[in-house]
Design a protein around this motif. Sequence first.
Motif, PDB file in Angstrom:
ATOM      1  N   CYS A  81       0.834  -1.200   0.000  1.00  0.00           N
ATOM      2  CA  CYS A  81       0.000   0.000   0.000  1.00  0.00           C
ATOM      3  C   CYS A  81       0.871   1.254   0.000  1.00  0.00           C
ATOM      4  N   SER A  82       1.893   1.280   0.844  1.00  0.00           N
ATOM      5  CA  SER A  82       2.801   2.432   0.878  1.00  0.00           C
ATOM      6  C   SER A  82       3.548   2.589  -0.445  1.00  0.00           C
ATOM      7  N   LEU A  83       3.954   1.471  -1.020  1.00  0.00           N
ATOM      8  CA  LEU A  83       4.671   1.519  -2.293  1.00  0.00           C
ATOM      9  C   LEU A  83       3.779   2.046  -3.415  1.00  0.00           C
ATOM     10  N   LEU A  84       2.550   1.553  -3.484  1.00  0.00           N
ATOM     11  CA  LEU A  84       1.626   2.003  -4.529  1.00  0.00           C
ATOM     12  C   LEU A  84       1.280   3.473  -4.388  1.00  0.00           C
ATOM     13  N   VAL A  85       1.011   3.899  -3.166  1.00  0.00           N
ATOM     14  CA  VAL A  85       0.641   5.303  -2.956  1.00  0.00           C
ATOM     15  C   VAL A  85       1.817   6.220  -3.253  1.00  0.00           C
ATOM     16  N   SER A  86       3.015   5.827  -2.817  1.00  0.00           N
ATOM     17  CA  SER A  86       4.161   6.701  -3.082  1.00  0.00           C
ATOM     18  C   SER A  86       4.539   6.720  -4.554  1.00  0.00           C
ATOM     19  N   THR A  87       4.240   5.648  -5.281  1.00  0.00           N
ATOM     20  CA  THR A  87       4.576   5.596  -6.703  1.00  0.00           C
ATOM     21  C   THR A  87       3.551   6.322  -7.564  1.00  0.00           C
ATOM     22  N   PHE A  96      -0.511  13.305   0.154  1.00  0.00           N
ATOM     23  CA  PHE A  96      -1.237  12.089   0.538  1.00  0.00           C
ATOM     24  C   PHE A  96      -0.296  10.907   0.719  1.00  0.00           C
ATOM     25  N   ALA A  97       0.789  10.914  -0.009  1.00  0.00           N
ATOM     26  CA  ALA A  97       1.738   9.800   0.067  1.00  0.00           C
ATOM     27  C   ALA A  97       2.408   9.727   1.432  1.00  0.00           C
ATOM     28  N   GLN A  98       2.525  10.843   2.136  1.00  0.00           N
ATOM     29  CA  GLN A  98       3.123  10.821   3.460  1.00  0.00           C
ATOM     30  C   GLN A  98       2.116  10.449   4.550  1.00  0.00           C
ATOM     31  N   ILE A  99       0.842  10.532   4.265  1.00  0.00           N
ATOM     32  CA  ILE A  99      -0.178  10.232   5.270  1.00  0.00           C
ATOM     33  C   ILE A  99      -0.384   8.734   5.414  1.00  0.00           C
ATOM     34  N   VAL A 100      -0.289   7.987   4.347  1.00  0.00           N
ATOM     35  CA  VAL A 100      -0.565   6.547   4.387  1.00  0.00           C
ATOM     36  C   VAL A 100       0.358   5.801   5.351  1.00  0.00           C
ATOM     37  N   PRO A 101       1.682   6.015   5.327  1.00  0.00           N
ATOM     38  CA  PRO A 101       2.511   5.324   6.320  1.00  0.00           C
ATOM     39  C   PRO A 101       2.190   5.728   7.756  1.00  0.00           C
ATOM     40  N   LEU A 102       1.776   6.972   7.962  1.00  0.00           N
ATOM     41  CA  LEU A 102       1.397   7.391   9.309  1.00  0.00           C
ATOM     42  C   LEU A 102       0.115   6.710   9.768  1.00  0.00           C
ATOM     43  N   VAL A 103      -0.823   6.516   8.845  1.00  0.00           N
ATOM     44  CA  VAL A 103      -2.067   5.823   9.183  1.00  0.00           C
ATOM     45  C   VAL A 103      -1.794   4.361   9.519  1.00  0.00           C
ATOM     46  N   LEU A 104      -0.854   3.746   8.823  1.00  0.00           N
ATOM     47  CA  LEU A 104      -0.537   2.338   9.041  1.00  0.00           C
ATOM     48  C   LEU A 104       0.461   2.109  10.169  1.00  0.00           C
ATOM     49  N   LEU A 105       0.995   3.168  10.768  1.00  0.00           N
ATOM     50  CA  LEU A 105       1.982   3.021  11.828  1.00  0.00           C
ATOM     51  C   LEU A 105       1.397   2.385  13.075  1.00  0.00           C
TER      52      LEU A 105
END
Length: 156
Positions: A81-87, A96-105
């Motif tokens: 998920c982090s890879l897809l969003v950042s790509t 938005f790409a920086q929010i996903v890893p924070l949500v999954l932390l």
Amino acid sequence: MGSFSLWHILILFAVLAFIPGIVLAVLLFLVRPSGPNRFGASAPARNFGDAITVCLSKFVDFNGRASRSEYWWFYLASFLCSLLVSTFARPIIGGFAQIVPLVLLLPGLAAGARRLHDTNRSALWLLLNLTGIGGLALLIVFALPPAGDDQARVFE
């Protein structure tokens, strides 16, 4: 040649920062938890969809145990998920790409704590990630088989 530069200080700091991690990693393999597992009944093996559902529904539940399959399927899903969003989302959405890893932390930390409970270790072992080399030790612990299923009588 005889001067003490900023690079010397940085190298000294890096070496001193890794010493506690190395000591903890060595202790990790010398001191194994003994006795029955005190964190509850054994967790069932999960498939990909169940693991994601369970980990996201227990995103703040640091109690109980998580099976190896539950932890690793959730880890894979978080990574993808982090890879897809950042790509793909970075050029379109930006921040938005920086929010996903924070949500999954938080769900990742909770799943890691429950996985450590499955090996009969405290969730405080997650602090090894802060030492640098301790992350490698945790990777090995997360791959270990679960500890015994017997409930310990902790308060007797």
